[in-house]
Scaffold this motif. Structure first.
Motif, PDB file in Angstrom:
ATOM      1  N   THR A 188      -1.452   5.503  -5.862  1.00 14.59           N
ATOM      2  CA  THR A 188      -0.713   5.589  -4.599  1.00 14.59           C
ATOM      3  C   THR A 188      -0.349   7.035  -4.289  1.00 14.59           C
ATOM      4  O   THR A 188      -0.522   7.507  -3.155  1.00 14.59           O
ATOM      5  CB  THR A 188       0.568   4.736  -4.664  1.00 14.59           C
ATOM      6  N   GLU A 199       1.063   3.838   2.833  1.00 12.49           N
ATOM      7  CA  GLU A 199       1.604   2.773   1.992  1.00 12.49           C
ATOM      8  C   GLU A 199       1.838   1.504   2.799  1.00 12.49           C
ATOM      9  O   GLU A 199       2.426   1.545   3.884  1.00 12.49           O
ATOM     10  CB  GLU A 199       2.922   3.222   1.350  1.00 12.49           C
ATOM     11  N   ALA A 204       8.309   0.610  -0.740  1.00  9.75           N
ATOM     12  CA  ALA A 204       7.628   1.855  -1.103  1.00  9.75           C
ATOM     13  C   ALA A 204       7.456   2.759   0.106  1.00  9.75           C
ATOM     14  O   ALA A 204       7.633   3.980   0.015  1.00  9.75           O
ATOM     15  CB  ALA A 204       6.276   1.538  -1.733  1.00  9.75           C
ATOM     16  N   ARG A 205       7.133   2.181   1.260  1.00  7.43           N
ATOM     17  CA  ARG A 205       6.958   2.969   2.488  1.00  7.43           C
ATOM     18  C   ARG A 205       8.271   3.643   2.882  1.00  7.43           C
ATOM     19  O   ARG A 205       8.294   4.816   3.272  1.00  7.43           O
ATOM     20  CB  ARG A 205       6.444   2.057   3.602  1.00  7.43           C
ATOM     21  N   ALA A 214       5.115  10.982  -2.003  1.00  7.60           N
ATOM     22  CA  ALA A 214       4.682   9.756  -2.667  1.00  7.60           C
ATOM     23  C   ALA A 214       4.955   9.790  -4.166  1.00  7.60           C
ATOM     24  O   ALA A 214       4.796   8.781  -4.848  1.00  7.60           O
ATOM     25  CB  ALA A 214       3.187   9.535  -2.417  1.00  7.60           C
ATOM     26  N   MET A 217       7.044   7.161  -6.066  1.00  2.33           N
ATOM     27  CA  MET A 217       6.512   5.898  -6.571  1.00  2.33           C
ATOM     28  C   MET A 217       6.712   5.767  -8.073  1.00  2.33           C
ATOM     29  O   MET A 217       6.926   4.671  -8.586  1.00  2.33           O
ATOM     30  CB  MET A 217       5.023   5.784  -6.230  1.00  2.33           C
ATOM     31  N   ASN A 262      -6.784   0.501  -5.238  1.00  3.58           N
ATOM     32  CA  ASN A 262      -6.574   1.814  -4.620  1.00  3.58           C
ATOM     33  C   ASN A 262      -7.625   2.816  -5.075  1.00  3.58           C
ATOM     34  O   ASN A 262      -8.193   3.563  -4.268  1.00  3.58           O
ATOM     35  CB  ASN A 262      -5.187   2.349  -4.979  1.00  3.58           C
TER      36      ASN A 262
END
Length: 270
Positions: A188, A199, A204-205, A214, A217, A262
Motif C-alpha cells: 500500500t 486507498e 486507511a484512506r 501512506a 499504514m 496490490n
C-alpha cells in the motif's frame, strides 16, 4: 430512500464506478465476515478437520486464487463484475474453497489423504488461471520499476518486525501475522507514495489523508494487530485452540490476500 436505492447507492455504485469502500458497506462486509468465520469454524469441527499446519498448507493455493483473479481483472484479462472484484471475488473464491473441501472430505474423509487432494485441486484452479494469464500476456504491461521501491521498503519493514520479535514475546509468538500485515502495508505504501495508486478502505484512506503519507499504514496495522493477538493469546486462553487458530488464519488471509493483490496489480500495470 427505498431499500433498492439504498443497496444500489452503497453497494452497487462503489463497484461500478470503482469508488472503493464506504462506511456502510464496510460495516456490512465486516459483519458478514464475522458470521462466515463462525459458520466455517463450526463446519470444520463437524467435519473433524483440525486447523493446523497440514490444513494451512493445503489452503495456500486457494489463498493465492483471490489476488491472482483480482489482478487479472484490473488489467482487463477478466471482465470487471461484482464476482471478480472485492468483495464479490473473495466470496467466489471462498465458495470454491469450501465446495472443494466438502467434495474431497465426502470422498476420503478427514484422514491424511484429505490434505494433499484438497491442495492439489486448488493448484489445478491456480494453474487454470495462470494459463488464462499466459495466453493474454499481450494485455499486461509489466512495470518492474515497482521493485525499485518495494524491495528496500519490504526489507526495512520486515527488519523492524524481526527486531520486535526478539524484544516482545507476543509479537514473536505471532510473527507470521505481523510479517504478513507489514507486507500488505508495504504494498500500500509503495503504490500510493510512489506510483499514484489510491486507498480503497475508509479508515486507511482517512489516515493517509490526515497524516499526509501512506507510511501511516504501518502504524495502523501495528496498532490494530497488537491488541487483537493479545486478546486471542491472553484473553481467550480457555477457548478451543482450533477457534483461535482459525481466527488467526483469517487474519493472515486478510493481510496476505490484499498485499499480494496490490503487488501483482502494480507489477502487471493495472
Amino acid at each position: 430512500m427505498g431499500l433498492y436505492q439504498f443497496f444500489y447507492e452503497y453497494f452497487v455504485v462503489p463497484i461500478k464506478e470503482n469508488q472503493g469502500y464506504n462506511p456502510v458497506n464496510t460495516i456490512v462486509y465486516a459483519i458478514i465476515l464475522g458470521i462466515a468465520v463462525i459458520l466455517l469454524y463450526k463446519m470444520l469441527k463437524r467435519m473433524d478437520i483440525r486447523v493446523e499446519g497440514r490444513f494451512f498448507k493445503a489452503l495456500i493455493p486457494y489463498i493465492i486464487l483471490g489476488p491472482l483473479m483480482r489482478s487479472m481483472t484490473d488489467v482487463g484479462i477478466l471482465p470487471r463484475t461484482y464476482l471478480t472484484v472485492s468483495p464479490g471475488g473473495y466470496f467466489v473464491i471462498a465458495t470454491f474453497a469450501i465446495a472443494s473441501l466438502y467434495v474431497v472430505w465426502r470422498h476420503v474423509g478427514p484422514g491424511e489423504r484429505l490434505y494433499p487432494l484438497y491442495r492439489d485441486f486448488g493448484w489445478i484452479l491456480v494453474g487454470g488461471l495462470l494459463f488464462v494469464l499466459v495466453i493474454n500476456l499481450d494485455k499486461v504491461n509489466f512495470n518492474w520499476e515497482v521493485l525499485k521501491y518495494f524491495v528496500p521498503a519490504i526489507v526495512i519493514a520486515e527488519a523492524v518486525i524481526w527486531v520486535l520479535t526478539k524484544k516482545v514475546q507476543l509479537i514473536g509468538d505471532n510473527k507470521t501475522l505481523f510479517y504478513t500485515h507489514f507486507y500488505d502495508a508495504t504494498t500500500t505504501f509503495v503504490g500510493i507514495q510512489f506510483l499514484g495508486y489510491w486507498e480503497q478502505h475508509v479508515l486507511a484512506r482517512w489516515l493517509i489523508d490526515t497524516f499526509g503519507t501512506a507510511a501511516v499504514m504501518y502504524l495502523e496495522k501495528f496498532l490494530i494487530l497488537l491488541p487483537v493477538v493479545w486478546i486471542l493469546d491472553r484473553g481467550m486462553g480457555d477457548e478451543d485452540p482450533d477457534l483461535i487458530n482459525f481466527v488467526k488464519l483469517t487474519i493472515f488471509i486478510l493481510g496476505f490476500g490484499p498485499g499480494t493483490r496490490n503487488l501483482l496489480i502494480m507489477l502487471m500495470g493495472g
